[in-house]
Write a protein that holds these residues in place. Sequence first.
Motif, mmCIF file in Angstrom:
data_model
loop_
_atom_site.group_PDB
_atom_site.id
_atom_site.type_symbol
_atom_site.label_atom_id
_atom_site.label_comp_id
_atom_site.label_asym_id
_atom_site.label_seq_id
_atom_site.Cartn_x
_atom_site.Cartn_y
_atom_site.Cartn_z
ATOM 1 N N TYR A 409 0.836 -1.238 -0.037
ATOM 2 C CA TYR A 409 0.059 0.014 0.121
ATOM 3 C C TYR A 409 0.717 1.202 -0.137
ATOM 4 C CZ TYR A 409 -3.936 -3.135 0.724
ATOM 5 O OH TYR A 409 -4.829 -4.257 0.307
ATOM 6 N N ASN A 410 2.189 0.953 -0.275
ATOM 7 C CA ASN A 410 3.017 2.225 -0.583
ATOM 8 C C ASN A 410 2.911 2.792 -1.972
ATOM 9 O OD1 ASN A 410 4.107 2.142 2.106
ATOM 10 N ND2 ASN A 410 5.873 0.907 1.468
ATOM 11 N N ASN A 411 2.359 2.002 -2.748
ATOM 12 C CA ASN A 411 2.700 2.472 -4.159
ATOM 13 C C ASN A 411 1.470 3.625 -4.406
ATOM 14 O OD1 ASN A 411 1.940 2.593 -7.207
ATOM 15 N ND2 ASN A 411 2.010 0.285 -7.177
ATOM 16 N N PRO A 412 1.787 4.760 -4.896
ATOM 17 C CA PRO A 412 0.979 5.874 -5.382
ATOM 18 C C PRO A 412 -0.406 5.391 -5.965
ATOM 19 C CG PRO A 412 3.337 6.649 -5.413
ATOM 20 C CD PRO A 412 2.986 4.944 -5.227
ATOM 21 N N VAL A 413 -0.319 4.662 -7.154
ATOM 22 C CA VAL A 413 -1.310 4.094 -7.865
ATOM 23 C C VAL A 413 -2.347 3.283 -6.818
ATOM 24 C CG1 VAL A 413 -1.890 2.705 -9.693
ATOM 25 C CG2 VAL A 413 0.091 3.786 -10.003
ATOM 26 N N THR A 414 -1.801 2.326 -6.297
ATOM 27 C CA THR A 414 -2.905 1.594 -5.202
ATOM 28 C C THR A 414 -3.614 2.609 -4.251
ATOM 29 O OG1 THR A 414 -1.468 -0.315 -5.291
ATOM 30 C CG2 THR A 414 -2.992 0.092 -3.508
ATOM 31 N N GLN A 415 -2.947 3.723 -3.885
ATOM 32 C CA GLN A 415 -3.511 4.662 -3.005
ATOM 33 C C GLN A 415 -4.522 5.536 -3.786
ATOM 34 O OE1 GLN A 415 -0.535 7.006 -0.611
ATOM 35 N NE2 GLN A 415 0.685 5.140 -0.143
ATOM 36 N N ARG A 416 -4.429 5.586 -5.165
ATOM 37 C CA ARG A 416 -5.107 6.572 -5.780
ATOM 38 C C ARG A 416 -6.486 5.792 -5.759
ATOM 39 N NH1 ARG A 416 -5.204 8.567 -12.067
ATOM 40 N NH2 ARG A 416 -7.399 9.257 -11.961
ATOM 41 N N VAL A 417 -6.599 4.300 -5.935
ATOM 42 C CA VAL A 417 -7.443 3.532 -6.337
ATOM 43 C C VAL A 417 -8.230 3.705 -4.821
ATOM 44 C CG1 VAL A 417 -8.301 1.203 -6.649
ATOM 45 C CG2 VAL A 417 -6.488 2.353 -8.118
ATOM 46 N N LEU A 418 -7.555 3.648 -3.804
ATOM 47 C CA LEU A 418 -8.298 3.308 -2.536
ATOM 48 C C LEU A 418 -9.089 4.729 -2.331
ATOM 49 C CD1 LEU A 418 -6.851 0.897 -2.078
ATOM 50 C CD2 LEU A 418 -6.491 1.611 0.119
ATOM 51 N N ARG A 419 -8.415 5.661 -2.520
ATOM 52 C CA ARG A 419 -9.028 7.241 -2.308
ATOM 53 C C ARG A 419 -10.083 7.443 -3.143
ATOM 54 N NH1 ARG A 419 -5.766 10.664 0.561
ATOM 55 N NH2 ARG A 419 -3.410 9.881 0.836
ATOM 56 N N GLU A 420 -10.155 7.170 -4.256
ATOM 57 C CA GLU A 420 -11.331 7.044 -5.453
ATOM 58 C C GLU A 420 -12.531 6.268 -5.036
ATOM 59 O OE1 GLU A 420 -10.910 8.477 -9.496
ATOM 60 O OE2 GLU A 420 -9.104 9.127 -9.160
ATOM 61 N N LEU A 421 -12.164 4.870 -4.749
ATOM 62 C CA LEU A 421 -13.291 4.049 -4.912
ATOM 63 C C LEU A 421 -13.732 3.559 -3.189
ATOM 64 C CD1 LEU A 421 -11.811 1.420 -7.430
ATOM 65 C CD2 LEU A 421 -13.620 3.075 -7.840
ATOM 66 N N LEU A 422 -13.059 3.732 -2.360
ATOM 67 C CA LEU A 422 -13.510 3.611 -0.937
ATOM 68 C C LEU A 422 -14.696 4.504 -0.642
ATOM 69 C CD1 LEU A 422 -10.333 3.225 1.235
ATOM 70 C CD2 LEU A 422 -12.329 1.664 0.748
ATOM 71 N N PRO A 423 -14.972 5.650 -1.035
ATOM 72 C CA PRO A 423 -16.312 6.325 -1.090
ATOM 73 C C PRO A 423 -17.425 5.637 -1.873
ATOM 74 C CG PRO A 423 -14.476 7.900 -1.214
ATOM 75 C CD PRO A 423 -13.980 6.636 -1.684
ATOM 76 N N VAL A 424 -16.982 5.033 -3.133
ATOM 77 C CA VAL A 424 -18.233 4.571 -3.886
ATOM 78 C C VAL A 424 -18.641 3.088 -3.248
ATOM 79 C CG1 VAL A 424 -18.391 3.766 -6.040
ATOM 80 C CG2 VAL A 424 -16.937 5.746 -5.836
ATOM 81 N N TYR A 425 -17.664 2.677 -2.719
ATOM 82 C CA TYR A 425 -17.903 1.143 -2.281
ATOM 83 C C TYR A 425 -18.750 1.460 -0.957
ATOM 84 C CZ TYR A 425 -15.067 -1.032 -5.655
ATOM 85 O OH TYR A 425 -14.331 -1.560 -6.969
ATOM 86 N N ASN A 426 -18.373 2.501 -0.168
ATOM 87 C CA ASN A 426 -19.031 2.779 0.872
ATOM 88 C C ASN A 426 -20.784 3.131 0.663
ATOM 89 O OD1 ASN A 426 -19.295 3.307 3.908
ATOM 90 N ND2 ASN A 426 -19.508 5.267 3.308
ATOM 91 N N ASN A 427 -20.797 3.950 -0.266
ATOM 92 C CA ASN A 427 -22.147 4.311 -0.565
ATOM 93 C C ASN A 427 -22.950 3.218 -1.222
ATOM 94 O OD1 ASN A 427 -21.541 6.848 -0.189
ATOM 95 N ND2 ASN A 427 -21.012 7.473 -2.245
ATOM 96 N N GLU A 428 -22.312 2.196 -1.879
ATOM 97 C CA GLU A 428 -23.098 0.851 -2.191
ATOM 98 C C GLU A 428 -23.199 -0.130 -1.180
ATOM 99 O OE1 GLU A 428 -20.728 -0.570 -5.693
ATOM 100 O OE2 GLU A 428 -21.453 0.982 -7.002
ATOM 101 N N GLY A 429 -22.724 0.026 0.151
ATOM 102 C CA GLY A 429 -22.818 -0.668 1.336
ATOM 103 C C GLY A 429 -22.024 -1.853 0.983
ATOM 104 N N LEU A 430 -20.801 -1.796 0.354
ATOM 105 C CA LEU A 430 -19.833 -2.916 0.234
ATOM 106 C C LEU A 430 -18.617 -2.907 1.510
ATOM 107 C CD1 LEU A 430 -19.398 -3.116 -3.566
ATOM 108 C CD2 LEU A 430 -20.937 -4.677 -2.215
ATOM 109 N N LEU A 431 -18.998 -1.696 2.203
ATOM 110 C CA LEU A 431 -18.031 -1.933 3.292
ATOM 111 C C LEU A 431 -18.649 -2.113 4.719
ATOM 112 C CD1 LEU A 431 -15.693 1.276 2.556
ATOM 113 C CD2 LEU A 431 -15.420 -1.029 1.848
#
Length: 435
Positions: A409-431
């Motif tokens: 999780y040091n990878n900036p590309v992975t961090q961007r995916v998490l930053r952008e998609l965690l709110p999306v997955y949260n809104n869908e109830g997937l967290l």
Amino acid sequence: MSVSDLISAFDAIPKLSTVVPEINPIFLDAPVWLTENYIQDALRNFYDDQKLTITALDGRPALGRGENYGGVLTRLKAEFTRGDGRSQNGYYIIKTSFESDEFSRKTMEPYDIFNREMSIYEQILPKLNSLLLEIDDEEQIFAETMAVDYDRSALIFEDLNVRGFIMPDRLKGLDLKLARLVLRKLAKMHATSAVLNERECGTLETYDRGMFNRHTDNYAPCFLGMIEAASKRVSQWPGYEQYAEKLKALIPVYMELGKRVFDVSPGVNVLAHGDLWTNNVLVKYDKVTGEAEDAIIIDFQYAAWGSPAIDLFYFLNSSLQLDFHLHHQEELIQHYFEIFSDTLRKLRYKARIPSLHNFHLELKRKSFYAMHTSINIFAIQRNVETDDADFNALMQTNQRAINFKNCCYNNPVTQRVLRELLPVYNNEGLLDTDQ
């Protein structure tokens, strides 16, 4: 000589211990039995030429650390002389198990990945090809198997690199054209498998040991350790603390949620590849334009009977260039579905073929796998810190393994995916734990 002839020839190879003295393997990390004499015996039986003699043999690992976690791939170039004096070169890929590593072997054992892959290549893929030929579709989807060695859990293939096929850059990901090409072939594989299972009264339903399954939790240290590492990383970002807490809360139910993805559900089911990502695709690029002109799907260790969502969510959330990962998935699913449904119709599939809308509803029930792949698998596959990138680091729980997972999780590309998609997955109830 046909593939079946070669398989029979390979099975006839005598055990090395009865033929030659103990000798060193062809390179340091190769299995102890993978010697020059083993290859020579294989070639002698394949060419039906007991006077064939290897004059030079070059063996080396086909992939580096972080490129493959499911076995050992060895690339071979053999120079040999036939009994009639002719000289010839052969280029091969040999895939073997982690037989020298007891931890890896015991961890993988309940998944039966090597026997499964051998049976898929030997028994299933030829039937899928035959179904395509029924509708005059001669497109090559899979690598042709040269030999299957059940005793040593080994497969031998032609090295497609000689024909111009190479592995795409896993760190860059696939562009839209190449993603569409892979999905076209995947759609044909899925459709023919659904038809084969229908015609052969459920023959594929015994493939029930995917990444998540009801038989074992041996991969839990990997999946749960990665989620814990993700939670630690996300907790350091202001405004993301709630997502970190939700990720950590998922740990007790995470394996069950994954198993539900692999449970067979109503609707169209298929033989899923189970591990379809960048490094399990070989691509031939146009030498002038640099664009992909063909692709071959390889590596069927985790093939499992279930929803097309298994492959679609895994591929779309692990293997694309970032913009397509984040913004073009619906377009790619439509492309897949058009070919999938068309192939089913041409093969006179008897069960109901869903509409595109209903197909999306079927996929939606398996959406946890999209979240799992984006948050968990993507971090492994795009990892750039490869010193400790091996199967044991994924599956163990010692400090080395913890350090490796944190590094993913040091990878900036992975961090961007998490930053952008965690709110999306949260809104869908997937967290949420009660999804």
